[in-house]
Write a protein that holds these residues in place. Structure first.
Motif, PDB file in Angstrom:
ATOM      1  N   ASN A  81       0.688  -1.278  -0.063  1.00 48.22           N
ATOM      2  CA  ASN A  81       0.111  -0.146  -0.061  1.00 48.22           C
ATOM      3  C   ASN A  81       0.665   1.306   0.122  1.00 48.22           C
ATOM      4  O   ASN A  81       0.613   2.139  -0.760  1.00 48.22           O
ATOM      5  N   ALA A  98       2.503   1.817  -3.143  1.00 51.11           N
ATOM      6  CA  ALA A  98       1.468   2.162  -4.239  1.00 51.11           C
ATOM      7  C   ALA A  98       1.239   3.693  -4.168  1.00 51.11           C
ATOM      8  O   ALA A  98       1.065   4.490  -5.042  1.00 51.11           O
ATOM      9  N   GLN A 132     -10.738  -4.039  -4.499  1.00 52.67           N
ATOM     10  CA  GLN A 132      -9.535  -4.039  -4.592  1.00 52.67           C
ATOM     11  C   GLN A 132      -9.217  -3.892  -6.151  1.00 52.67           C
ATOM     12  O   GLN A 132      -8.084  -3.228  -6.601  1.00 52.67           O
ATOM     13  N   VAL A 137      -9.008  -0.216  -7.077  1.00 51.52           N
ATOM     14  CA  VAL A 137      -7.643   0.308  -6.658  1.00 51.52           C
ATOM     15  C   VAL A 137      -6.702  -0.213  -7.563  1.00 51.52           C
ATOM     16  O   VAL A 137      -5.889   0.777  -7.878  1.00 51.52           O
ATOM     17  N   GLY A 138      -6.534  -1.274  -7.911  1.00 47.75           N
ATOM     18  CA  GLY A 138      -5.398  -1.595  -8.957  1.00 47.75           C
ATOM     19  C   GLY A 138      -5.664  -0.901 -10.154  1.00 47.75           C
ATOM     20  O   GLY A 138      -4.553  -0.341 -10.666  1.00 47.75           O
ATOM     21  N   SER A 196       2.713  -9.519  -9.966  1.00 50.42           N
ATOM     22  CA  SER A 196       1.324  -9.815  -9.874  1.00 50.42           C
ATOM     23  C   SER A 196       1.117 -11.295 -10.080  1.00 50.42           C
ATOM     24  O   SER A 196       0.072 -11.658 -10.396  1.00 50.42           O
ATOM     25  N   SER A 216      -1.171 -13.050  -7.807  1.00 51.96           N
ATOM     26  CA  SER A 216      -2.762 -12.520  -8.389  1.00 51.96           C
ATOM     27  C   SER A 216      -3.271 -13.299  -9.502  1.00 51.96           C
ATOM     28  O   SER A 216      -4.401 -13.666  -9.670  1.00 51.96           O
ATOM     29  N   ALA A 247      -3.105  -5.845  -7.230  1.00 50.97           N
ATOM     30  CA  ALA A 247      -4.392  -5.363  -6.631  1.00 50.97           C
ATOM     31  C   ALA A 247      -5.417  -5.668  -7.623  1.00 50.97           C
ATOM     32  O   ALA A 247      -6.493  -6.309  -7.328  1.00 50.97           O
ATOM     33  N   ARG A 251      -6.242  -9.614  -8.411  1.00 48.46           N
ATOM     34  CA  ARG A 251      -6.826 -10.021  -7.087  1.00 48.46           C
ATOM     35  C   ARG A 251      -8.240  -9.854  -7.007  1.00 48.46           C
ATOM     36  O   ARG A 251      -9.124 -10.505  -6.597  1.00 48.46           O
ATOM     37  N   GLY A 252      -8.312  -8.447  -7.166  1.00 53.66           N
ATOM     38  CA  GLY A 252      -9.821  -8.024  -7.054  1.00 53.66           C
ATOM     39  C   GLY A 252     -10.622  -8.523  -8.172  1.00 53.66           C
ATOM     40  O   GLY A 252     -11.857  -9.123  -7.658  1.00 53.66           O
ATOM     41  N   ASP A 258      -8.680 -16.325  -3.077  1.00 56.30           N
ATOM     42  CA  ASP A 258      -7.518 -15.855  -2.460  1.00 56.30           C
ATOM     43  C   ASP A 258      -6.182 -16.908  -2.766  1.00 56.30           C
ATOM     44  O   ASP A 258      -5.452 -16.693  -1.613  1.00 56.30           O
TER      45      ASP A 258
END
Ligand SMILES: Nc1ncnc2c1ncn2[C@@H]1O[C@H](COP(=O)(O)OP(=O)(O)OP(=O)(O)O)[C@@H](O)[C@H]1O
Ligand SMILES: Nc1ncnc2c1ncn2[C@@H]1O[C@H](COP(=O)(O)OP(=O)(O)OP(=O)(O)O)[C@@H](O)[C@H]1O
Ligand SMILES: [Mg+2]
Ligand SMILES: [Mg+2]
Lengths: 498, 335, 336, 321
Positions: C256, C259, C303, C306-307, D74, D77, D134, D137-138, D245
């Motif tokens: 985070n 980022a 998420q 955010v990515g 990544s 993910s 992110a 994974r999202g 996950d």
């Protein structure tokens, strides 16, 4: 004259390589002192010892009679020694003014940096050097010449007692060199000691009073320039008499191999058209920044082009594809060997064979032995000095690095050889070798296109001289028409003042 | 063609019934049994209380207690630990599964090696364990959560759930029951507006509680059926302007909640005694390992101070009804 | 030789770029807040703003420290673990000595973090080990040490002195004030002091920095100490804000933080960017989190969004940079 | 240069961290087998291989990516999204024979997205792949939500957890060995490998030698994504559980293993055998320590210390000589 800085019996080894062995000489206040020697003779190593970058293995330095122990570059700075390194050392993200002032920024309230003062200080230095570089712009994107000029300004700003310049002129042209020399002379006359390294004897004779010659890390002699001749110096440097420097053989040109038509890349160059024939050496001359390097890079395909065609032996090359150019038989020895020519952290072997990894492979696989053999063959042909083929290229001296680049490209057996500043930073001995090599390649029918800022080289080597000014091809001169005055006139657009 | 879900339906349930054999209710409890606990995650206060009860029981029956587990509550790390326990030839593995299926192949390998597998807290697929210690029936918990919420909301208004991870088995089955309960006419005025997930992380739960209150100005109750979530939500509300306006309830540890019960943020919440779960798991495992029970429905065994238990359908052993904690009784509990 | 005209002292193009970068984040922020508020006016309520700022404070302090390290062309991945260690240390301390003043707790936390920073810095500098490797290593080591020490124990809000918890939740947002102070001080040092400029120089070209006589070793260690110390400070803020501390506090926070710094326009290759940007990046990321919760966007999308936003931010940043670079190319020098 | 010098060169090149890490790994394996009960059993060997499989697989392309001076954070993910999609399609009653190639393709596409941002837009890979870390994974959660999909066909799950008939060699080891050989040969004995090192050493100089760094990196990202997709499939089958996950946090373990294997984070240097040794070293140490009842915490500390020591050690030795 008194000895301001004494170098007493210093030695320095890197692993098995004894770069400097027991060298002693003095620098006097108010003199410009030349340091010459072949590539790898140890000049830059001496410089780095004076700069506090390397600590001598043995021996000592003395400044104004007191011993000088340098723990690092900061100590050297504090002792009043300013150094212009062989390779520019700027901070690309910082402004030019900040680059110049780093560590000595003028301070204002609460010890904060006074930016306005810093900028005007830089501007004053540029005025003194007679160049116009925006002090506010970041150093990133400056051409090599501009970078070198910023380096010079940096050294000037230090008000140093000892100024060391390691090949400061390698990237500069006549006008800029003259400016630099004017400043250097005023420094010298103000009582500073100058140590000046160059491979160009005309510069040395123009600026220096005494000359120290090194060979293989050893001190050969220190003389008044007035007492010695260029031939004598060269003999001491290389340990033998030298062959002719520009051994251009006369060749009857063959068919057109390289044909450029209307090549344009905004805003760098426009509508460039010319041809190079087999067996010909064509020089591309012009001032620094006139766009020559960009032209050849665009021909080779590492830079894009906006318009125009490039043909090799009748086949047109796709834009932006160096691989295509290589397959068609074009080789480019780029101007900046550290950034463009070499992979500094990889071995000599890998560097020499990189462009040919496909042709050296068997059934698509590489076992290493063919690469090794080939690398050995070509480094030997170019008389490259190194310890082992597996050594990192970065540990070689500048000149030997240049030979590795040449080996890398000559090994591809090109039909068209493009060389950009082929002898920049190369000693006289090697220079002659490189010239002989180019000449014999031409004799074998290779078309050679040479970008060079060294007029003697241009005049000595070229069958034809093309002159560029501000991104345009302005003149073409045959060998007989090409004189120093003619080229300079074309390059500057005015009567030469130098 | 190809292998699809429907073409393989029913083929995968064939699990090794290594526990075949006859139960002997009078067999003595063996001593020196190696009983290993593998909770969802180490270093979690709730877990610590659970396995603490386990240790007491293992000591009582003179066994060798062992505690292993991941720090990250993931099924894959649990599998590595199960494998290790197989290598170490434990007698009983008491495991709280992070994923009912992911741990299955390993658990079955363990059972093939003669290890009795007791799940507690969060069940694994019933084909790969010998018995499950159920802290309370899913139905019972779901009902009691809705009952408390309804009382606190005064029978009508918006409620929200702050759960653990989106795929926590036990949480999800409770939430399912809650939804069924809420669908009943008696609760028609209660509206479940959102299920948020705090992943059983303190900070995430805290932020999620915050998000709930911002998004739903008319929220009356946050139901958090996880100890981490309820504590975080209570802490947020107790220090915010929502204190007194929004009620918190759910499942929590008395020690963690005491402060918020006393300062009025929380009126009531519920929980079984987690120490008893670990305790019961040890006795169930030991009884099975000693041959007293096999896991079949109707078998009975005695679990130390907790008394006699009967194995229910699918090898489930139900601990008992949850306790409701309020300002009046909370000081009687210390866990 | 004709005299060269002195260029009028004007904003350097460098500044313009940076300004543009930060402006972009501010715009994104405004847009986000506007959209969210339209759909749910409570998003702009006092309590909501307070919550966002309080949450940002911790991330911002970490991001400021990280920016300092990244500017020197290093990275500090251990901040999450350092935060955990510091939070647990301070928590334990307060548990045992509830009378300790908050200021002292802050100092202890910062001290613990700074010690970790020294470890990182020394390994990077004298061990000659790349920062990514060192701090990836200390990420594991420091977290492991915290687990060793903490075991399963958790420090709960009721075991912490109320004065300390008040510091995290009182009407005066101390956390935010502290974060702003940290931000302003760091920004001024980086912009207007020689030491700060030397950090930029090191990041811009490590070799040149060495040759320029910059005490690279001391500055490198210094940058890591700042990052560690601020991570330690953030640990105390974390403890005060959340009240519950266990060995896992701050796990995974490093990504985070990186980022936030990246979104804030600090170049990962060092030499450019500002702590203002990093702090804005932290604010933006935190606000995104809260806004998505308020906008009722499916939890599962959060998420992913955010990515996507991170990619968008660095992409936009790149476009600006390319345009400026093109501008620079046209301004070569000429011998006057 | 004489023949004598040639062999000296060869020894010189080998006498580096690569050999050291392989030696250390061998020593650790021997000591563990001798001193840790049941470490050396065939069953434990199987567990060990299954445990380190995902890290080892993903580390292969990651090595090449890091040698070019980039990074791909990544991967874990991508693994998770591949697993989630696998579960989704399985629930949608698609045949597994279609699902598996689709997951590999998906991995390739995800890798290509990274590659696009890094090479076409020229963004720093660290930043890009933190973003896609992110994002992917999202998306995995978007696809599968809270659910976990189980009951994959036993033929497949058994194959992944099973061994070659009559031997203690796990089936998946074949996959791993084949891929390791492929990547090893590509990196060390083909022009592509030479280009990978060249790009890592200096992108600009590589361009001047006719290499197209962008294209090369793009395909490396595609490879990285594909292998991560494969790892997702194998992960799902091993645990018979598709979840959003899956594999969370694996990226740091992979990077740690690659760096432990002697690959320079700055690019241009490294070798695949060392990386394999690094993965095995980490995996077997963890396995042995766990069997010796050493806590999870200690594993963390050991991993971290090893990682730092792997770079620090050779540096200190070099300095002394
Ligand atoms: N850091 C280093 N490591 C190993 N060898 C080195 C290092 N620096 C220089 N050398 C070696 O020391 C010798 C002297 O190099 P130096 O750079 O001083 O030569 P030079 O006289 O400046 O040559 P040039 O004219 O080409 O610049 C060379 O053989 C070079 O390869
Ligand atoms: N790296 C660079 N970034 C930005 N502009 C550059 C760069 N290199 C050169 N330029 C600019 O491009 C133009 C052409 O430069 P180029 O290097 O082709 O000239 P040249 O005649 O080859 O000179 P040199 O002798 O320096 O190589 C000049 O205006 C120069 O300032
Ligand atoms: Mg030199
Ligand atoms: Mg040029």
């Amino acid at each position: 004259m008194t000895a301001l800085l004494r170098i007493r019996g210093v030695s320095k080894s890197f692993g098995a390589v004894a770069a400097v062995r027991d060298v002693s000489f003095d620098l006097y206040a108010g003199e410009a002192h030349a340091l010459v020697g072949e590539n790898g003779a140890g000049k830059s190593t001496i410089v780095k010892m004076l700069a506090g970058v390397h600590r001598p293995d043995s021996g000592a330095l003395e400044l104004s009679g007191t011993p000088l122990a340098l723990g690092g570059p900061a100590d050297a700075k504090a002792a009043g020694i300013a150094v212009i390194y062989q390779e520019p050392t700027l901070f690309p993200d910082l402004s030019v003014a900040e680059n110049i002032a780093m560590g000595r920024q003028p301070l204002g309230r609460f010890n904060t940096i006074d930016r306005a003062a810093m900028v005007s200080q830089a501007a004053r230095l540029f005025t003194r050097l007679g160049v116009s570089i925006d002090p506010n712009r970041p150093a990133r994107g400056l051409s090599i010449a501009d970078q070198q000029l910023v380096e010079i300004a940096k050294a000037l700003s230090a008000d140093a007692r000892v100024v060391v310049m390691d090949e400061p002129t390698a990237a500069l042209t006549g006008v800029e060199v003259e400016r630099l020399f004017a400043v250097a002379r005023s420094l010298r006359d103000g009582g500073a000691a100058l140590l000046f390294i160059s491979h160009r004897f005309e510069e040395i004779t123009a600026l220096c009073q005494r000359v120290t010659i090194m060979r293989d890390g050893r001190h050969m002699s220190t003389d008044l320039l007035a007492d010695t001749s260029v031939d004598e110096m060269v003999r001491r440097m290389v340990g033998r008499d030298l062959d002719a420097l520009f051994p251009k053989q006369d060749v009857v040109p063959g068919a057109t191999v390289l044909k450029i038509d209307g090549l344009t890349r905004d805003p760098v160059f426009h509508d460039i058209s010319f041809e190079v024939r087999a067996g010909e050496i064509v020089a591309l001359a012009g001032l620094v920044g006139s766009g020559r390097s960009e032209v050849v890079q665009s021909i080779f395909g590492v830079d894009p082009r906006d318009a125009g065609t490039v043909e090799v032996a009748g086949k047109s090359l796709k834009p932006g594809k160096p691989k295509h150019a290589m397959a068609a038989g074009v080789a480019l020895v780029p101007e900046d060997r550290r950034q463009q020519g070499l992979l500094m952290e990889l071995s000599i072997e890998r560097n020499v064979t990189l462009p040919r990894s496909r042709s050296l492979s068997q059934l698509g696989f590489l076992t290493g032995s063919r690469e090794r053999r080939s690398a050995q063959e070509w480094t030997e042909r170019l008389k490259t000095k190194y310890g082992r083929l597996s050594d990192e290229v970065g540990t070689l001296s500048g000149g030997n690095q240049q030979k590795v680049v040449l080996a890398k490209w000559l090994a591809t057996k090109p039909k068209v050889l493009i060389v950009d500043e082929p002898t920049r930073g190369i000693d006289v001995g090697t220079k002659a070798e490189v010239h002989r090599l180019m000449s014999s390649l031409a004799a074998e029918g290779v078309a050679v296109l040479m970008v060079s800022s060294e007029l003697p080289e241009v005049l000595g080597m070229a069958d034809r001289v093309l002159v560029m000014r501000e991104g345009r091809l302005v003149t073409e001169l045959s060998r007989s028409e090409a004189t120093e005055e003619a080229v300079m006139f074309a390059a500057t657009g005015q009567e030469a003042t130098v | 063609g190809g292998t699809t879900k429907s073409s393989t339906e029913g083929q995968n349930t064939a699990a090794p019934q290594s526990t075949a054999g006859q139960a002997n209710p009078n067999a003595p409890l063996k001593e020196g049994l190696k009983i290993a606990y593998l909770p969802k995650q180490l270093n979690n206060p709730y877990t610590d209380v659970e396995v603490g009860g386990g240790k007491v029981a293992v000591d009582e029956i003179k066994g060798a207690y062992k505690l292993v587990g991941p720090n990250d509550a993931s099924a894959s790390s649990q599998v590595s630990y199960i494998n290790t326990l197989i290598q170490q030839q434990q007698d009983v593995i008491a495991v709280a599964a992070n994923d009912p299926n992911a741990v299955c192949p390993s658990l079955n390998q363990a059972r093939k090696a003669g290890i009795k597998v007791i799940t507690f807290d969060s069940d694994a697929s019933k084909t790969c364990r010998d018995a499950f210690i159920n802290q309370a029936t899913t139905q019972g918990i779901g009902e009691s959560l809705v009952k408390m919420a309804s009382e606190l909301a005064g029978g009508e208004g918006e409620i929200a759930v702050l759960s653990a991870t989106p795929n926590a088995t036990n949480q999800n089955s409770w939430i399912e029951v809650m939804k069924t309960e809420l669908a009943k006419p008696a609760n028609s005025k209660l509206k479940l507006v959102k299920i948020a997930y705090g992943n059983d992380e303190d900070q995430k739960s805290f932020t999620e509680a915050q998000g709930l209150l911002q998004s739903y100005p008319n929220l009356k109750v946050i139901v958090s059926p996880t100890t981490v979530g309820i504590a975080a939500a209570s802490r947020y509300v107790s220090a915010s302007s929502y204190k007194g306006k929004v009620a918190i309830t759910g499942l929590g540890l008395p020690n963690q909640m005491r402060q918020y019960v006393k300062d009025g943020t929380v009126k009531k919440f519920a929980l079984w005694n987690p120490a008893d779960i670990g305790y019961l798991a040890a006795y169930a495992g030991a009884a099975m390992s000693s041959g007293q029970i096999t896991g079949a429905q109707g078998e009975k065994f005695t679990a130390g101070k907790l008394g006699e238990y009967t194995i229910g359908a699918d090898g489930e052993i139900v601990l008992g009804p949850p306790t409701e904690f309020t300002a009046e009784n909370i000081d009687k509990f210390n866990f | 030789m004709t005299a060269v005209e002195l260029p009028a002292p004007k904003r350097s193009s460098l500044d313009v770029v940076l300004r543009a970068r930060e402006l972009g984040i501010v715009l994104a922020l405004v847009l986000l807040v506007a959209v969210t508020t339209i759909s749910n006016p409570r998003f702009l309520s006092g309590q909501s703003i307070r919550d966002i700022l309080l949450n940002t404070a911790i991330l911002a302090v970490l991001a400021v420290g990280q920016a300092v390290v990244v500017i020197t062309r290093n990275i500090d991945l251990s901040v999450g673990s350092v935060l955990g260690l510091s939070a647990f240390t301070v928590g334990t301390l307060l548990q045992n000595y509830p009378g300790i003043p908050v200021v002292f707790a802050l100092l202890v936390g910062a001290g613990v973090g700074a010690a970790c920073g020294v470890l990182n810095g020394v390994l990077v500098r004298y061990g000659n080990v790349p920062a990514l490797v060192v701090t990836l290593g200390t990420l594991y080591v420091i977290r492991g040490v915290t687990y060793f020490w903490a075991g399963g124990s958790q420090i709960n809000a009721d075991e912490l002195p109320p004065s300390f918890l008040n510091f995290g939740t009182a009407d005066i947002p101390w956390l935010v004030i502290l974060a702003v102070v940290v931000l302003v001080v760091t920004a001024v040092v980086l912009r207007s002091y020689r030491t700060g400029r030397e950090l930029y120089a090191m990041g811009s070209s490590p070799q040149a920095a060495q040759l320029a006589g910059i005490p690279v070793g001391r500055r490198t260690i210094g940058a890591f100490v700042v990052s560690g110390g601020l991570a330690g400070l953030a640990g105390v803020l974390f403890a005060a804000r959340f009240g519950t501390i266990d060995a896992a506090a701050g796990t995974g926070m490093e990504l985070n933080v990186v980022a936030a710094v990246v979104v804030g326009g600090v170049a990962v290759f060092g030499g450019s960017g500002t702590v203002w940007g990093a702090a804005l990046g932290a604010l933006l990321l935190t606000t995104i989190g809260s806004a998505l919760a308020v906008l009722e966007i499916n939890q599962f999308w959060q998420q992913a969004i955010v990515g996507g936003l991170i990619l968008l931010a660095i992409g936009a940043d790149r476009l600006v940079a390319v345009r400026v670079a093109a501008g620079l190319k046209k301004r070569g020098s000429h011998v006057g | 240069m004489s023949a004598e010098q040639l062999t000296e060169t060869r020894i010189g090149r080998l006498a580096n961290w690569n050999v050291a890490i392989i030696a250390i790994t061998a020593v650790v394996l021997v000591i563990a087998a001798a001193s840790v009960n049941s470490f050396g059993t065939a069953q434990n060997f199987g567990f060990l291989v299954l445990d380190l499989l995902p890290i080892a697989l993903v580390a292969l392309p990651m090595t090449l990516v890091i040698v070019t001076g980039e990074i791909d954070l990544s991967v874990a993910s991508t693994l998770g999204l591949s697993s989630a999609v696998m579960g989704y399609l399985w629930n949608a009653n698609q045949p597994i024979e279609t699902i598996i190639p689709v997951c590999l393709l998906l991995g390739a596409v995800l890798g290509a997205i990274n590659g696009f941002f890094v090479t076409v837009l020229g963004l720093p890979s660290l930043a890009v792949t933190i973003g896609t870390l992110a994002l992917y994974r999202g998306l995995a959660f978007v696809v599968l939500g809270d659910g976990a999909v189980a009951d994959f066909p036993a033929v497949y799950t058994d194959w992944v957890t099973g061994t070659i008939a009559g031997t203690p060699i796990p089936n998946v080891l074949i996959v791993l060995v084949v891929l390791a050989v492929i990547f090893g040969v590509i990196l060390h004995a083909t022009p592509i490998g030479r280009a990978v090192f060249a790009v890592g050493a200096s992108e600009q100089a590589a361009r001047f030698a006719g290499i197209r760094p962008g294209r090369l990196k793009f395909w490396l990202y595609v490879a990285s994504g594909t292998i991560a997709g494969l790892a997702g499939v194998l992960w799902t089958l091993r645990y018979s559980s598709a979840r959003a996950d899956n594999g969370a946090g694996l990226e740091l373990a992979v990077v740690a293993a690659v760096l432990l294997g002697g690959v320079s984070i700055f690019g241009g240097k490294g070798a695949l055998p060392g990386v394999i040794a690094g993965v095995v070293l980490l995996g077997s140490l963890q396995n042995a320590l766990r069997l010796s009842d050493v806590s999870n915490e200690a594993l963390n500390v050991v991993t971290g210390v090893l990682l730092i020591a792997s770079v620090l050690g050779p540096n200190l030795i070099r300095r002394r000589t």
